[in-house]
Design an enzyme around this catalytic site. Structure first.
Site, PDB file in Angstrom:
ATOM      1  N   TYR A   1       7.635   8.214   6.117  1.00  6.68           N
ATOM      2  CA  TYR A   1       7.494   9.676   6.186  1.00  6.68           C
ATOM      3  C   TYR A   1       8.097  10.266   7.463  1.00  6.68           C
ATOM      4  CZ  TYR A   1       4.114   9.883   2.295  1.00  6.68           C
ATOM      5  OH  TYR A   1       3.484   9.831   1.070  1.00  6.68           O
TER       6      TYR A   1
ATOM      7  N   LYS B   1       3.872  -5.586   3.475  1.00  9.51           N
ATOM      8  CA  LYS B   1       4.795  -6.311   2.597  1.00  9.51           C
ATOM      9  C   LYS B   1       5.661  -7.181   3.503  1.00  9.51           C
ATOM     10  CE  LYS B   1       6.522  -7.286  -1.368  1.00  9.51           C
ATOM     11  NZ  LYS B   1       5.778  -8.055  -2.385  1.00  9.51           N
TER      12      LYS B   1
ATOM     13  N   ASP C   1       1.207  -5.750  -3.056  1.00 11.00           N
ATOM     14  CA  ASP C   1       1.123  -5.966  -4.504  1.00 11.00           C
ATOM     15  C   ASP C   1      -0.204  -6.654  -4.857  1.00 11.00           C
ATOM     16  OD1 ASP C   1       2.137  -8.139  -3.109  1.00 11.00           O
ATOM     17  OD2 ASP C   1       3.752  -8.586  -4.525  1.00 11.00           O
TER      18      ASP C   1
ATOM     19  N   ASP D   1      -0.826   6.120   0.923  1.00 12.89           N
ATOM     20  CA  ASP D   1      -0.762   7.222  -0.047  1.00 12.89           C
ATOM     21  C   ASP D   1      -1.007   6.681  -1.455  1.00 12.89           C
ATOM     22  OD1 ASP D   1      -0.191   9.808  -1.082  1.00 12.89           O
ATOM     23  OD2 ASP D   1       1.848   9.151  -1.551  1.00 12.89           O
TER      24      ASP D   1
ATOM     25  N   ASP E   1      -4.757   6.844  -4.049  1.00 14.07           N
ATOM     26  CA  ASP E   1      -4.875   7.395  -5.410  1.00 14.07           C
ATOM     27  C   ASP E   1      -5.435   6.328  -6.356  1.00 14.07           C
ATOM     28  OD1 ASP E   1      -3.652   9.796  -4.559  1.00 14.07           O
ATOM     29  OD2 ASP E   1      -2.499   9.987  -6.408  1.00 14.07           O
TER      30      ASP E   1
END
Ligand code: NAD
Ligand code: IPM
Ligand code: MN
Length: 342
Positions: free
Chosen positions: A132, A179, A212, A236, A240
């Site tokens: 971002y 990751k 993952d 982010d 959710d």
């Protein structure tokens, strides 16, 4: 007296903010509100700017900011959201995004195994850098030679301070999600910062998952998590996902904090929900729980507890909007929560 700036925003933003203001008025708290209801997509379309320097100065003069949601499908390709939400997070250096996820009632969980439904965790999302950061651009734009770059920025300053925040937030465990098996440079820095914190907090267990696997484990056994600390973009997405496991995004609160200045931008996790705007059925509970986080951030624990208890009561009684399986409107749910304040 605390002064709170309020940006209702777009879509269902103003609808759920109305509920939060009604709640805060009903509670016995010494707050006054500076409402910036001109900061929205309509102004951006008209004037090319939604949040002016004068607006930012009003926010700076306040003790906290409550925001509904900004964004609208017609402005997706522009800098609108960046110029409001990301600007506020950046200008006030709100680096710690605190997203608690709690299963408020058993019937809201899509998980079949009751033993795995005790969801009560926090996603601590780095809120100022990562993908971002806005570093990058397009070379040879609009040609078949186009190159598009969005740099993933991870600084020692940014990573070490969010790691500290995560360890201060944790009750039993901090799980770093990255990751690092594929994205090495940033991964190395995050892991190094976790090792430092792990040494300083031997009472907290320090674990690690690739993103993952973390997504999979969140679905199969969310009860295993206490605090997840992760980058801006993974935070982010996972917030959710976790919200959906605990009944839906209509229940998910969020606070973007700077623990050094104690300033916070409080906003539900959800967006402006253009599909629901104007229909009077948006779930106000995420925004009411966000108001509870605001109260807690101001040191007002008793009204925050009362709000959370009243929300839990409304859910238990089935006094909820259609997204939670109920039939009530935004206003009716708000009234049910207010009636439960005791
Ligand atoms: P969204 O969160 O607005 O909606 C996703 C889904 O969840 C939709 O089906 C919506 O109906 C449902 N939903 C959301 N909030 C709800 C509520 N309170 N009650 C019941 N259902 C609810 O995400 P989106 O559709 O991807 O984004 C819409 C706009 O909002 C975009 O412009 C996006 O950029 C913006 N956005 C803003 C914020 C913010 O201001 N903090 C956060 C996320 C998205
Ligand atoms: C959120 C939102 C924002 C984000 C968007 C609107 C830029 O999705 O607060 O989760 O990704 O930070
Ligand atoms: Mn989001």
């Amino acid at each position: 007296m605390h002064v709170i700036t309020v940006i209702p925003g777009d879509g269902i933003g103003p609808e759920v903010i109305d509920s939060a203001l009604e709640l805060l008025d009903a509670l016995d708290v010494d707050l006054s509100f500076d409402i910036l209801d001109h900061v929205n997509a309509a102004r951006y379309r008209r004037e090319g700017c939604a949040l002016s320097d004068a607006d930012v100065a009003r926010v700076a003069a306040s003790d906290g900011l409550l925001l509904g949601a900004v964004g609208t499908p017609e402005l997706e390709d522009t800098d609108y959201v960046r110029s409001v939400l990301l600007r506020l997070r950046g200008d006030f250096d709100l680096y710690a995004n605190y997203r608690p996820v709690r299963l408020w009632h058993d019937r809201l969980s899509p998980l079949r195994d009751a033993a795995r439904r005790a969801i009560d965790c926090v996603i601590v999302r780095e809120n100022t850098e990562g993908l971002y950061s806005g570093v990058g651009g397009n070379l040879r734009a609009s040609s078949r030679m186009e190159v598009a770059i969005d740099a993933d920025i991870n600084t020692w300053h940014g990573v070490s301070r969010i790691m500290d925040f995560a360890y201060q937030t944790a009750r039993r465990e901090v799980c770093l999600v990255d990751k690092a098996n594929a994205v090495r440079a940033g991964g190395r820095l995050w892991q190094q910062c976790q090792r430092t914190c792990a040494q300083q907090h031997p009472e907290i267990s320090s674990t690690h998952l690739y993103v993952d696997a973390a997504a999979m484990n969140l679905v199969t056994d969310p009860s295993a998590f206490d605090v997840i600390v992760t980058s801006n973009s993974y935070g982010d997405i996972l917030s959710d996902l976790a919200a959906a496991l605990a009944g839906g995004i209509g229940l998910a609160p969020s606070a973007s904090l700077n623990p050094a200045t104690n300033f916070g931008l409080y906003e539900p996790v959800h967006g402006s929900a253009p599909d629901l705007a104007g229909k009077a059925v948006a779930n106000p509970l995420a925004c009411l729980l966000t108001a509870a986080l605001l109260l807690r951030g101001l040191g007002l624990a008793a009204p925050a507890d009362a709000t959370e208890a009243a929300v839990a009561g409304a859910i238990a009684a089935g006094r909820v909007t259609p997204d939670l399986g109920g039939t009530l409107s935004t206003r009716e749910v708000t009234s049910a929560v207010l009636a439960g304040l005791g």
